[in-house]
Design a protein around this motif. Structure first.
Motif, PDB file in Angstrom:
ATOM      1  N   SER A  93       0.835  -1.213   0.000  1.00  0.00           N
ATOM      2  CA  SER A  93       0.000   0.000   0.000  1.00  0.00           C
ATOM      3  C   SER A  93       0.860   1.249   0.000  1.00  0.00           C
ATOM      4  N   ALA A  94       1.899   1.277   0.839  1.00  0.00           N
ATOM      5  CA  ALA A  94       2.771   2.458   0.908  1.00  0.00           C
ATOM      6  C   ALA A  94       3.398   2.742  -0.450  1.00  0.00           C
ATOM      7  N   GLY A  95       3.867   1.699  -1.125  1.00  0.00           N
ATOM      8  CA  GLY A  95       4.459   1.887  -2.452  1.00  0.00           C
ATOM      9  C   GLY A  95       3.446   2.326  -3.483  1.00  0.00           C
ATOM     10  N   VAL A 122      -4.265  10.023  -0.431  1.00  0.00           N
ATOM     11  CA  VAL A 122      -3.501   9.597   0.735  1.00  0.00           C
ATOM     12  C   VAL A 122      -2.096  10.174   0.704  1.00  0.00           C
ATOM     13  N   GLU A 123      -1.687  10.636   1.863  1.00  0.00           N
ATOM     14  CA  GLU A 123      -0.318  11.117   2.053  1.00  0.00           C
ATOM     15  C   GLU A 123       0.271  10.360   3.241  1.00  0.00           C
ATOM     16  N   ARG A 124       1.422   9.746   3.042  1.00  0.00           N
ATOM     17  CA  ARG A 124       2.115   9.054   4.142  1.00  0.00           C
ATOM     18  C   ARG A 124       3.062  10.076   4.761  1.00  0.00           C
ATOM     19  N   VAL A 125       2.795  10.423   6.006  1.00  0.00           N
ATOM     20  CA  VAL A 125       3.521  11.475   6.707  1.00  0.00           C
ATOM     21  C   VAL A 125       4.488  10.834   7.703  1.00  0.00           C
ATOM     22  N   GLU A 132       0.870  17.324  16.041  1.00  0.00           N
ATOM     23  CA  GLU A 132      -0.521  17.200  16.468  1.00  0.00           C
ATOM     24  C   GLU A 132      -1.189  15.986  15.824  1.00  0.00           C
ATOM     25  N   LEU A 133      -0.898  15.764  14.559  1.00  0.00           N
ATOM     26  CA  LEU A 133      -1.461  14.612  13.863  1.00  0.00           C
ATOM     27  C   LEU A 133      -0.896  13.313  14.440  1.00  0.00           C
ATOM     28  N   THR A 134       0.401  13.289  14.692  1.00  0.00           N
ATOM     29  CA  THR A 134       1.029  12.109  15.293  1.00  0.00           C
ATOM     30  C   THR A 134       0.403  11.811  16.645  1.00  0.00           C
ATOM     31  N   ALA A 146       3.890   3.129  15.759  1.00  0.00           N
ATOM     32  CA  ALA A 146       3.621   3.574  14.396  1.00  0.00           C
ATOM     33  C   ALA A 146       4.932   3.899  13.694  1.00  0.00           C
ATOM     34  N   GLU A 147       4.988   3.553  12.402  1.00  0.00           N
ATOM     35  CA  GLU A 147       6.147   3.899  11.574  1.00  0.00           C
ATOM     36  C   GLU A 147       5.918   5.226  10.855  1.00  0.00           C
ATOM     37  N   ALA A 148       4.656   5.560  10.648  1.00  0.00           N
ATOM     38  CA  ALA A 148       4.280   6.791   9.948  1.00  0.00           C
ATOM     39  C   ALA A 148       2.804   7.040  10.223  1.00  0.00           C
ATOM     40  N   VAL A 149       2.269   8.080   9.606  1.00  0.00           N
ATOM     41  CA  VAL A 149       0.844   8.405   9.693  1.00  0.00           C
ATOM     42  C   VAL A 149       0.315   8.513   8.273  1.00  0.00           C
ATOM     43  N   PHE A 150      -0.834   7.908   8.034  1.00  0.00           N
ATOM     44  CA  PHE A 150      -1.521   8.105   6.766  1.00  0.00           C
ATOM     45  C   PHE A 150      -2.548   9.212   6.968  1.00  0.00           C
ATOM     46  N   ARG A 151      -2.405  10.299   6.209  1.00  0.00           N
ATOM     47  CA  ARG A 151      -3.396  11.386   6.215  1.00  0.00           C
ATOM     48  C   ARG A 151      -4.217  11.227   4.939  1.00  0.00           C
ATOM     49  N   LEU A 152      -5.542  11.192   5.100  1.00  0.00           N
ATOM     50  CA  LEU A 152      -6.458  10.920   4.001  1.00  0.00           C
ATOM     51  C   LEU A 152      -7.331  12.139   3.754  1.00  0.00           C
TER      52      LEU A 152
END
Length: 176
Positions: A93-95, A122-125, A132-134, A146-152
């Motif tokens: 999915s990330a790729g 989708v943006e992988r942050v 704040e999002l984290t 978590a390795e990252a955050v997905f912002r949708l």
């Protein structure tokens, strides 16, 4: 707006061939690019969803995402987010989303026989790029990190009819 995204010329041709081309005219004229309280409440109660992306070679990929109830966060009426926790380390999915940011979420409530489809960008942050999002998607009681955050970013959504949804219950729901 959902059908404007979903209905392509080939879909219109299929609708016409099946005699359904007139059914949808004017049926979905309600706004679907801003989440209402109904969708926000539905999302907050989910403990899983399915996310579809498409590879650079055109192949679809559907991934199950799960967590505690409410792990998919509503940031605002046009934005969702969730922590990207380590799984099988395939990163499909990330790729896919790095090459094409469009995805479709499929959220189910088997007990109520309801499903919500959501088109998103989708943006992988990376963690702490947006503190704040984290913090919003972090759960200090969860054993994983978590390795990252997905912002949708919401493009459009639609509700499906309950036909053919078989009710399913969790152990806790059966006990109750």
């Amino acid at each position: 707006h959902f059908l404007e995204v979903a209905v392509t010329p080939s879909v219109r041709a299929a609708q016409k061939a099946m005699g359904a081309d007139q059914i949808w005219l004017g049926r979905h004229d309600r706004p679907s690019d801003t989440l209402s309280e109904n969708e926000i409440a539905f999302i907050a109660e989910r403990d899983s969803f399915y996310m579809a992306s498409v590879s650079e070679t055109g192949w679809p990929y559907v991934q199950h995402r799960g967590g505690k109830v409410g792990f998919l966060k509503v940031v605002d009426q046009r934005t969702l987010a969730f922590g990207d926790y380590r799984g099988n380390r395939q990163y499909i999915s990330a790729g896919n989303l790095a090459a094409n940011d469009r995805a479709c979420l499929f959220l189910m409530d088997y007990v109520q026989r309801a499903r919500l489809k959501i088109y998103v960008h989708v943006e992988r942050v990376t963690l702490n790029t947006d503190p704040e999002l984290t913090e919003l998607v972090s759960d200090p009681t969860y054993k994983g990190r978590a390795e990252a955050v997905f912002r949708l970013r919401l493009e459009a959504y639609d509700w499906n009819c309950p036909q053919h949804i078989t009710p399913r219950y969790t152990e806790q729901q059966v006990e109750q």
